[in-house]
Design an enzyme around this catalytic site. Structure first.
Site, PDB file in Angstrom:
ATOM      1  N   LYS A   1       0.827  -1.210   0.000  1.00 53.09           N
ATOM      2  CA  LYS A   1       0.000   0.000   0.000  1.00 53.09           C
ATOM      3  C   LYS A   1       0.867   1.269   0.000  1.00 53.09           C
ATOM      4  CE  LYS A   1      -3.907  -2.342   2.244  1.00 53.09           C
ATOM      5  NZ  LYS A   1      -4.789  -2.372   3.437  1.00 53.09           N
TER       6      LYS A   1
ATOM      7  N   TYR B   1     -12.628  -2.964  -3.307  1.00 46.50           N
ATOM      8  CA  TYR B   1     -13.128  -2.963  -1.927  1.00 46.50           C
ATOM      9  C   TYR B   1     -14.666  -2.899  -1.855  1.00 46.50           C
ATOM     10  CZ  TYR B   1      -8.459  -2.476   0.179  1.00 46.50           C
ATOM     11  OH  TYR B   1      -7.170  -2.684   0.620  1.00 46.50           O
TER      12      TYR B   1
ATOM     13  N   ARG C   1      -1.658 -14.749   3.822  1.00 50.17           N
ATOM     14  CA  ARG C   1      -2.464 -14.088   4.861  1.00 50.17           C
ATOM     15  C   ARG C   1      -1.805 -14.243   6.229  1.00 50.17           C
ATOM     16  NH1 ARG C   1      -6.915 -10.607   3.873  1.00 50.17           N
ATOM     17  NH2 ARG C   1      -7.819 -11.378   5.796  1.00 50.17           N
TER      18      ARG C   1
ATOM     19  N   THR D   1      -5.700  -7.947  10.314  1.00 50.36           N
ATOM     20  CA  THR D   1      -6.042  -6.650   9.714  1.00 50.36           C
ATOM     21  C   THR D   1      -5.544  -5.503  10.601  1.00 50.36           C
ATOM     22  OG1 THR D   1      -8.002  -7.648   8.744  1.00 50.36           O
ATOM     23  CG2 THR D   1      -7.974  -5.234   8.878  1.00 50.36           C
TER      24      THR D   1
ATOM     25  N   ARG E   1       2.538  -7.057   9.132  1.00 49.97           N
ATOM     26  CA  ARG E   1       1.843  -5.990   9.866  1.00 49.97           C
ATOM     27  C   ARG E   1       2.327  -5.925  11.312  1.00 49.97           C
ATOM     28  NH1 ARG E   1      -3.966  -7.557   7.230  1.00 49.97           N
ATOM     29  NH2 ARG E   1      -3.974  -6.113   5.460  1.00 49.97           N
TER      30      ARG E   1
ATOM     31  N   VAL F   1      -4.584   0.414  12.079  1.00 46.33           N
ATOM     32  CA  VAL F   1      -5.386  -0.373  11.125  1.00 46.33           C
ATOM     33  C   VAL F   1      -5.632   0.393   9.819  1.00 46.33           C
ATOM     34  CG1 VAL F   1      -7.666   0.339  12.043  1.00 46.33           C
ATOM     35  CG2 VAL F   1      -7.415  -1.883  10.916  1.00 46.33           C
TER      36      VAL F   1
ATOM     37  N   ASN G   1      -2.067  -0.023   7.290  1.00 45.95           N
ATOM     38  CA  ASN G   1      -1.558  -1.364   7.599  1.00 45.95           C
ATOM     39  C   ASN G   1      -0.731  -1.989   6.467  1.00 45.95           C
ATOM     40  OD1 ASN G   1      -3.681  -1.915   5.933  1.00 45.95           O
ATOM     41  ND2 ASN G   1      -4.704  -3.367   7.297  1.00 45.95           N
TER      42      ASN G   1
ATOM     43  N   HIS H   1      -1.937  -5.477   1.377  1.00 47.47           N
ATOM     44  CA  HIS H   1      -3.178  -6.205   1.104  1.00 47.47           C
ATOM     45  C   HIS H   1      -2.824  -7.608   0.616  1.00 47.47           C
ATOM     46  CE1 HIS H   1      -7.037  -7.378  -0.612  1.00 47.47           C
ATOM     47  NE2 HIS H   1      -6.326  -7.828  -1.638  1.00 47.47           N
TER      48      HIS H   1
ATOM     49  N   GLU I   1      -9.259 -10.610  -8.027  1.00 49.92           N
ATOM     50  CA  GLU I   1      -8.372  -9.451  -7.878  1.00 49.92           C
ATOM     51  C   GLU I   1      -7.267  -9.444  -8.933  1.00 49.92           C
ATOM     52  OE1 GLU I   1      -9.315  -9.104  -3.085  1.00 49.92           O
ATOM     53  OE2 GLU I   1      -7.290  -9.668  -3.708  1.00 49.92           O
TER      54      GLU I   1
END
Ligand code: IDP
Ligand code: MG
Length: 168
Positions: free
Chosen positions: A29, A69, A105, A111, A122, A129, A132, A135, A146
């Site tokens: 991000k 999203y 993940r 998250t 993270r 949050v 973070n 993704h 995606e």
């Protein structure tokens, strides 16, 4: 809608995107790009043994993010999330390997960074949050959706990973 999901399911199994060919969509991000964490994050996936299939630096459009999203459109933080994701370039990537969706993940952490264990991305690199850093797709089906949303077919590279026999 049902037809769309059925067709995605059949594409996943017909395209062989399972087992060692499973793929996931990962996006670094804008906060992580600004904070010069790109190399460190990419290195974690390389070091794990996953195969990089696509990577590009993109300034995401509002339309792309609204679609990405869409499930969260009614959340109170939705507007802020879109603003955050549009605040700078994102490193969009596709990684491939056995159980890559679930494993990625785990590598990301929770998250909320406050609930993420040290050793996760993270857990190690962020505190809030709303900032973070990364993704990762939450299922094989959303990974497929995606990847189609963020990449064109020709942007995915087919190549032999020489280290594969040492990983599998
Ligand atoms: P995920 O990224 O771990 O899959 P989601 O629930 O899908 O988490 O939420 C997508 C993104 O929305 C999160 O990564 C985070 O950037 C943002 N987000 C989620 N919950 C909150 C919140 O309570 N406040 C602000 N931003 C949030
Ligand atoms: Mg999510």
């Amino acid at each position: 809608m049902l037809c769309f999901f059925l067709s995605l399911f059949s594409q996943i199994f017909q395209s062989g995107w399972t087992g060692v060919n499973e793929r996931t969509f990962i996006a670094i991000k804008p906060d992580a790009v600004q904070r010069k964490l790109v190399g460190k994050i990419v290195q974690r996936f390389e070091r794990k043994g996953f195969k990089l299939v696509a990577l590009k630096l993109v300034q995401a459009s509002e339309d792309l993010l609204l679609e990405h999203y869409w499930d969260l459109r009614n959340k109170p933080f939705f507007k802020g999330l879109i603003h955050y994701m549009r605040s700078g370039p994102v490193v969009a990537m596709v990684w491939q390997g056995l159980d890559v969706v679930k494993t990625a993940r785990k590598m990301l952490g929770e998250t909320n960074p406050a609930e993420s264990l040290p050793g996760t991305i993270r857990g190690d690199f962020c505190v809030d949050v709303g900032r973070n850093v990364i993704h990762g797709s939450d299922s094989v089906l959303s990974a497929q959706k995606e990847i189609f949303l963020w990449f064109r077919e020709g942007e995915l590279q087919l190549w032999e990973q020489n280290s594969a026999p040492w990983i599998y």
